[in-house]
Design a protein around this motif. Structure first.
Motif, PDB file in Angstrom:
ATOM      1  N   GLY A   4       0.814  -1.218   0.000  1.00 22.58           N
ATOM      2  CA  GLY A   4       0.000   0.000   0.000  1.00 22.58           C
ATOM      3  C   GLY A   4       0.844   1.262   0.000  1.00 22.58           C
ATOM      4  O   GLY A   4       0.524   2.236  -0.694  1.00 22.58           O
ATOM      5  N   VAL A   5       1.922   1.247   0.756  1.00 20.94           N
ATOM      6  CA  VAL A   5       2.809   2.410   0.789  1.00 20.94           C
ATOM      7  C   VAL A   5       3.443   2.628  -0.573  1.00 20.94           C
ATOM      8  O   VAL A   5       3.550   3.754  -1.057  1.00 20.94           O
ATOM      9  CB  VAL A   5       3.892   2.234   1.882  1.00 20.94           C
ATOM     10  N   ILE A   6       3.849   1.534  -1.210  1.00 22.96           N
ATOM     11  CA  ILE A   6       4.465   1.653  -2.535  1.00 22.96           C
ATOM     12  C   ILE A   6       3.467   2.194  -3.547  1.00 22.96           C
ATOM     13  O   ILE A   6       3.800   3.071  -4.349  1.00 22.96           O
ATOM     14  CB  ILE A   6       5.039   0.303  -2.988  1.00 22.96           C
ATOM     15  N   ILE A   7       2.245   1.681  -3.508  1.00 19.49           N
ATOM     16  CA  ILE A   7       1.227   2.174  -4.436  1.00 19.49           C
ATOM     17  C   ILE A   7       1.029   3.666  -4.241  1.00 19.49           C
ATOM     18  O   ILE A   7       0.930   4.426  -5.199  1.00 19.49           O
ATOM     19  CB  ILE A   7      -0.119   1.421  -4.246  1.00 19.49           C
ATOM     20  N   GLY A   8       0.982   4.095  -2.992  1.00 19.34           N
ATOM     21  CA  GLY A   8       0.706   5.489  -2.704  1.00 19.34           C
ATOM     22  C   GLY A   8       1.848   6.442  -2.963  1.00 19.34           C
ATOM     23  O   GLY A   8       1.620   7.607  -3.237  1.00 19.34           O
ATOM     24  N   ALA A   9       3.075   5.954  -2.873  1.00 18.88           N
ATOM     25  CA  ALA A   9       4.204   6.882  -2.938  1.00 18.88           C
ATOM     26  C   ALA A   9       5.155   6.636  -4.102  1.00 18.88           C
ATOM     27  O   ALA A   9       5.369   7.517  -4.932  1.00 18.88           O
ATOM     28  CB  ALA A   9       4.977   6.817  -1.636  1.00 18.88           C
ATOM     29  N   ALA A  10       5.720   5.461  -4.178  1.00 22.78           N
ATOM     30  CA  ALA A  10       6.825   5.236  -5.101  1.00 22.78           C
ATOM     31  C   ALA A  10       6.427   5.286  -6.567  1.00 22.78           C
ATOM     32  O   ALA A  10       7.208   5.736  -7.396  1.00 22.78           O
ATOM     33  CB  ALA A  10       7.485   3.896  -4.796  1.00 22.78           C
ATOM     34  N   PHE A  11       5.232   4.825  -6.892  1.00 23.69           N
ATOM     35  CA  PHE A  11       4.842   4.766  -8.299  1.00 23.69           C
ATOM     36  C   PHE A  11       4.040   5.969  -8.763  1.00 23.69           C
ATOM     37  O   PHE A  11       3.624   6.036  -9.913  1.00 23.69           O
ATOM     38  CB  PHE A  11       4.056   3.481  -8.577  1.00 23.69           C
ATOM     39  N   THR A  12       3.830   6.928  -7.886  1.00 20.05           N
ATOM     40  CA  THR A  12       3.024   8.089  -8.252  1.00 20.05           C
ATOM     41  C   THR A  12       3.613   8.821  -9.457  1.00 20.05           C
ATOM     42  O   THR A  12       2.898   9.131 -10.411  1.00 20.05           O
ATOM     43  CB  THR A  12       2.904   9.056  -7.056  1.00 20.05           C
ATOM     44  N   GLY A  13       4.893   9.106  -9.416  1.00 21.02           N
ATOM     45  CA  GLY A  13       5.522   9.827 -10.528  1.00 21.02           C
ATOM     46  C   GLY A  13       5.501   9.042 -11.820  1.00 21.02           C
ATOM     47  O   GLY A  13       5.212   9.586 -12.893  1.00 21.02           O
ATOM     48  N   ILE A  14       5.789   7.741 -11.730  1.00 25.45           N
ATOM     49  CA  ILE A  14       5.801   6.906 -12.932  1.00 25.45           C
ATOM     50  C   ILE A  14       4.409   6.814 -13.533  1.00 25.45           C
ATOM     51  O   ILE A  14       4.225   6.972 -14.744  1.00 25.45           O
ATOM     52  CB  ILE A  14       6.334   5.494 -12.588  1.00 25.45           C
ATOM     53  N   VAL A  15       3.422   6.578 -12.692  1.00 27.14           N
ATOM     54  CA  VAL A  15       2.056   6.439 -13.188  1.00 27.14           C
ATOM     55  C   VAL A  15       1.546   7.757 -13.757  1.00 27.14           C
ATOM     56  O   VAL A  15       0.896   7.788 -14.798  1.00 27.14           O
ATOM     57  CB  VAL A  15       1.125   5.915 -12.072  1.00 27.14           C
ATOM     58  N   THR A  16       1.858   8.855 -13.102  1.00 27.31           N
ATOM     59  CA  THR A  16       1.437  10.164 -13.609  1.00 27.31           C
ATOM     60  C   THR A  16       2.059  10.433 -14.973  1.00 27.31           C
ATOM     61  O   THR A  16       1.375  10.867 -15.903  1.00 27.31           O
ATOM     62  CB  THR A  16       1.834  11.274 -12.616  1.00 27.31           C
ATOM     63  N   ALA A  17       3.341  10.165 -15.106  1.00 29.55           N
ATOM     64  CA  ALA A  17       4.015  10.379 -16.388  1.00 29.55           C
ATOM     65  C   ALA A  17       3.435   9.472 -17.467  1.00 29.55           C
ATOM     66  O   ALA A  17       3.189   9.913 -18.594  1.00 29.55           O
ATOM     67  CB  ALA A  17       5.514  10.123 -16.237  1.00 29.55           C
ATOM     68  N   PHE A  18       3.192   8.214 -17.133  1.00 29.18           N
ATOM     69  CA  PHE A  18       2.620   7.277 -18.100  1.00 29.18           C
ATOM     70  C   PHE A  18       1.228   7.734 -18.530  1.00 29.18           C
ATOM     71  O   PHE A  18       0.897   7.728 -19.712  1.00 29.18           O
ATOM     72  CB  PHE A  18       2.558   5.869 -17.506  1.00 29.18           C
ATOM     73  N   THR A  19       0.424   8.148 -17.557  1.00 34.20           N
ATOM     74  CA  THR A  19      -0.937   8.587 -17.865  1.00 34.20           C
ATOM     75  C   THR A  19      -0.925   9.829 -18.747  1.00 34.20           C
ATOM     76  O   THR A  19      -1.638   9.894 -19.749  1.00 34.20           O
ATOM     77  CB  THR A  19      -1.712   8.865 -16.568  1.00 34.20           C
ATOM     78  N   LYS A  20      -0.105  10.815 -18.382  1.00 36.85           N
ATOM     79  CA  LYS A  20      -0.068  12.056 -19.161  1.00 36.85           C
ATOM     80  C   LYS A  20       0.601  11.862 -20.520  1.00 36.85           C
ATOM     81  O   LYS A  20       0.222  12.485 -21.495  1.00 36.85           O
ATOM     82  CB  LYS A  20       0.631  13.154 -18.372  1.00 36.85           C
ATOM     83  N   GLY A  21       1.619  11.002 -20.570  1.00 34.46           N
ATOM     84  CA  GLY A  21       2.372  10.828 -21.804  1.00 34.46           C
ATOM     85  C   GLY A  21       1.769   9.834 -22.787  1.00 34.46           C
ATOM     86  O   GLY A  21       1.939   9.973 -23.986  1.00 34.46           O
ATOM     87  N   ILE A  22       1.055   8.821 -22.287  1.00 33.55           N
ATOM     88  CA  ILE A  22       0.544   7.774 -23.173  1.00 33.55           C
ATOM     89  C   ILE A  22      -0.980   7.675 -23.148  1.00 33.55           C
ATOM     90  O   ILE A  22      -1.630   7.708 -24.189  1.00 33.55           O
ATOM     91  CB  ILE A  22       1.174   6.411 -22.813  1.00 33.55           C
TER      92      ILE A  22
END
Length: 154
Positions: free
Chosen positions: A20-38
């Motif tokens: 849960g901590v990883i979902i909330g913190a570590a992947f936020t930047g990657i997921v945001t970039a993927f969502t905005k970029g792709i």
């Protein structure tokens, strides 16, 4: 102490919490970039815009806003901004919701395949090794008592 630490780390609630901590913190930047970029450009294809415009208009209303001059600054009269009424459409933004759902699914898939699946495999291997291990030999006094019991039965 190491065995206790290993048991603590491999408990399900610790793994769930760390996931849960990883979902909330570590992947936020990657997921945001993927969502905005792709994802957003793909969703924008039907609308032709740079962001997904999957909206449903609900109501058109009039709102009061400051009147802007040619320079982009509010027009002032007697020290106060001149106000004007402009139409505004209230709408549901489905593109935003779809993007958030896709971001969540991508995050959940990454966490599942990178963390949960390997940990489950590790825990299964650990349980298998424990099941295959021969039971410890009984103590000498237990062996003696068992022999006495067997002799008394005869």
């Amino acid at each position: 102490m190491l065995k206790e630490f290993k048991a603590f780390i491999l408990k399900g609630n610790v793994i769930d919490l760390s996931t849960g901590v990883i979902i909330g913190a570590a992947f936020t930047g990657i997921v945001t970039a993927f969502t905005k970029g792709i994802v957003e450009p793909i969703l924008a294809l039907p609308g032709g815009g740079s962001s997904p415009k999957l909206t449903i208009p609900i109501k058109e209303t009039m709102v009061e806003v400051a009147k802007l001059g040619a320079d982009g600054k509010p027009v002032m009269e007697n020290g106060k901004a001149v106000m004007e009424m402009v139409p505004k459409i209230i709408e549901l933004d489905l593109g935003l919701i779809i993007g958030a759902v896709i971001s969540f699914l991508i995050t959940a898939a990454v966490v599942f395949f990178v963390i949960v699946k390997p940990i489950n495999k590790l825990m299964a291997l650990t349980k298998k090794k424990e099941a295959e291990a021969p039971p410890p030999a009984p103590a000498a006094d237990i062996v003696l008592l068992t022999e006495i019991r067997d002799l008394l039965k005869k």
